[in-house]
Scaffold this motif. Structure first.
Motif: not given
Lengths: 248, 261
Positions: B79-80, B82-94, B137-142, B144-149
């Motif tokens: 879940v984190i 997915l949100v992070t990955g969408l954020g990384r490609i978002s045009k919304n600067r914030l 803790a595990m979810a917050v860490c993973y 980030a990696y999942m976001g890049e995936v």
């Protein structure tokens, strides 16, 4: 073919598109009237695809105005999705959705955008597949179809939205020669039906037969414009003469 | 699509080993390791019930906790991610900036330090059970990696797909949901499988904050009975069996997905 109403479907004025220091479109103005078939030709890099893609704002322009079906594309109040609903586009590389069946390719936007019921969308889709001769492939996935079949499906997919204007961006350039005819036939059929069309193509036979007006572009400008008879028999511009001598 | 070369994701992670031609026979590396580990456990428990059988009777609670932490963390991480990955490609600067910052910060801190940090930092604010703290803790860490995936998966889908959907009048959200994500899932699945296995193994780190997982239970038994060597042999074999089992399942799932194309 006569143009009954002189209503403008597309009104592009003085548009400029820059890539770095390269002017892809250099103060181009183009009107397309209701029911008119405009064929845009020119050497590669002349800006013809960029011009076509700017009409539904897949390409952002840097200067100028474009009004489509009365909606100013760059008015902040304009919902660009609303414009695109009315403007179908067919791509060189088909761009069918590979994870959906042919039928689903045709129904997706109808259901999601036009809010039609699944039943209604499927009926419409089947009628259109019938029209392009591919009703038997409704349950197939795009990957199983030939290039020509995929492009016919792509045309049907656009038509399912009941567009007022159809844009064709080199629709036969990626096809094997023996499949070009079947796609052009569908396009001719569409033209006969009165659809407003803007077509970027290298198919001169199609341009001669279908176009109300031929536009020749070179280096980001429209350099010659006229009826097919005029263009193919008595072009005035040197670049157009050269282009025709090379291609015909 | 033929004109646009698909970006290849080179991925050497913790999932199933990439099979080589020589791996096709009866004695694949996977089979030797998997059945070898099971055989060894049975052999040890049968020939030397004390301590091996006793160890085996003592640790199942820990296996359950390990699974609990792993499953909880992977679901939350997806879940984190997915949100992070969408954020990384978002045009919304914030949105984009926040996602990028999160990825950079988390990837720069060792997981063990994060586990400590979240356990004690969270502990100063609210009383949280150690297991929940471990999962977070595990979810917050993973995540980030999942976001890049997720980001790489979305970017691997040809540009023409997006253009086709937009040209049909779909907005950005509809395009993402109906056209891009369903295709990206197939690209994302194998690396997510790898992350799952990596997470399963890394979950042993949470034993440090008093979570009674497999490793922790082993340590408890060992320190009471002074059978360190024997206990850790069994613990290692159990981890090996579990990870090999899941890497096989994930391998089969990947094959199914690629066949269904």
């Amino acid at each position: 073919m006569s143009i009954n109403s002189r209503r403008k479907m597309v009104e592009a004025k003085e548009i400029i598109k820059v890539y770095g220091s390269f002017r892809a479109l250099d103060r181009v103005s183009l009107d397309v009237f209701d029911g008119e078939k405009v064929v845009i030709i020119g050497p590669s890099g002349s800006g013809k695809s960029t011009l076509l893609r700017s009409i539904n704002r897949l390409e952002e322009i840097d200067r100028g105005t474009i009004v489509v079906d009365g909606m100013d594309l760059y008015d902040p109040k304009t919902d660009i999705s609303k414009v695109r609903e009315e403007v179908g586009m067919v791509f060189q590389s088909f761009n069918l959705f590979p994870h959906k069946t042919v039928l689903e390719n045709l129904t997706l936007a109808q259901i999601v955008v036009r809010k039609r019921s699944k039943h209604e969308a499927e009926e419409k889709a089947m009628a259109l597949l019938e029209r392009v001769g591919l009703a038997a492939k409704a349950k197939s996935y795009p990957g199983k179809l030939s290039g020509g079949q995929q492009q016919r499906v792509a045309i049907a997919r656009s038509l399912a939205m009941d567009p007022k204007l159809m844009l064709f961006d080199e629709p036969t350039s990626a096809l094997d020669p023996e499949m070009i005819g079947e796609v052009l036939d569908v396009m001719k059929d569409l033209a006969k039906d009165g659809m407003t069309m803007a077509v970027v193509t290298h198919e001169m036979g199609f341009a001669r037969e279908v176009a109300d007006r031929v536009i020749f572009m070179d280096a980001g400008r429209i350099v010659e414009e006229g009826t097919p008879e005029h263009f193919f028999t008595a072009p005035t511009h040197e670049r157009a003469k050269l282009f025709l001598s090379q291609i015909l | 699509m033929s004109t646009e070369a698909k970006k290849q994701i080179i991925d050497v992670g913790d999932g199933a080993a990439i099979p080589r031609k020589s791996d096709r026979g009866l004695f694949t590396a996977w089979r030797i390791a998997f059945f070898g580990a099971i055989g060894t456990i049975f052999y040890l428990a049968y020939t030397k019930p004390d301590p091996y059988l006793n160890i085996l009777k003592f640790v199942p609670d820990g296996i359950a906790v390990t699974f609990q932490v792993t499953l909880g963390a992977i679901v939350l991480a997806i879940v984190i991610g997915l949100v992070t990955g969408l954020g990384r490609i978002s045009k919304n600067r914030l949105f984009n900036g926040a996602a990028s910052l999160y990825v950079e910060v988390i990837r720069g801190i060792p997981l063990l330090v994060q586990i400590f940090y979240i356990y004690y930092a969270l502990g100063t604010i609210v009383k949280v059970p150690a297991v929940l703290s471990a999962i977070i803790a595990m979810a917050v860490c993973y995540g980030a990696y999942m976001g890049e995936v997720v980001r790489a998966g979305i970017e691997s889908i040809a540009k023409g797909q997006r253009e086709a959907a937009l040209s049909l009048g779909m907005n950005g959200r509809q395009t993402m949901i109906h056209v891009i994500l369903p295709q990206a899932v197939k690209v994302i699945l194998p690396p997510v499988g790898n992350e799952f296995i990596a997470l399963l193994k890394d979950s042993s780190l949470v034993s440090i904050i008093a979570v009674a997982d497999l490793l922790r239970r082993g340590r408890e038994y060992a320190s009471e009975s002074f059978t360190y060597f024997e206990t850790y042999t069994i613990i290692a074999l159990i981890y090996l069996i579990i990870t090999l089992f899941f890497s096989k399942i994930i391998g089969v799932m990947e094959e199914r997905v690629s066949v269904n194309k």
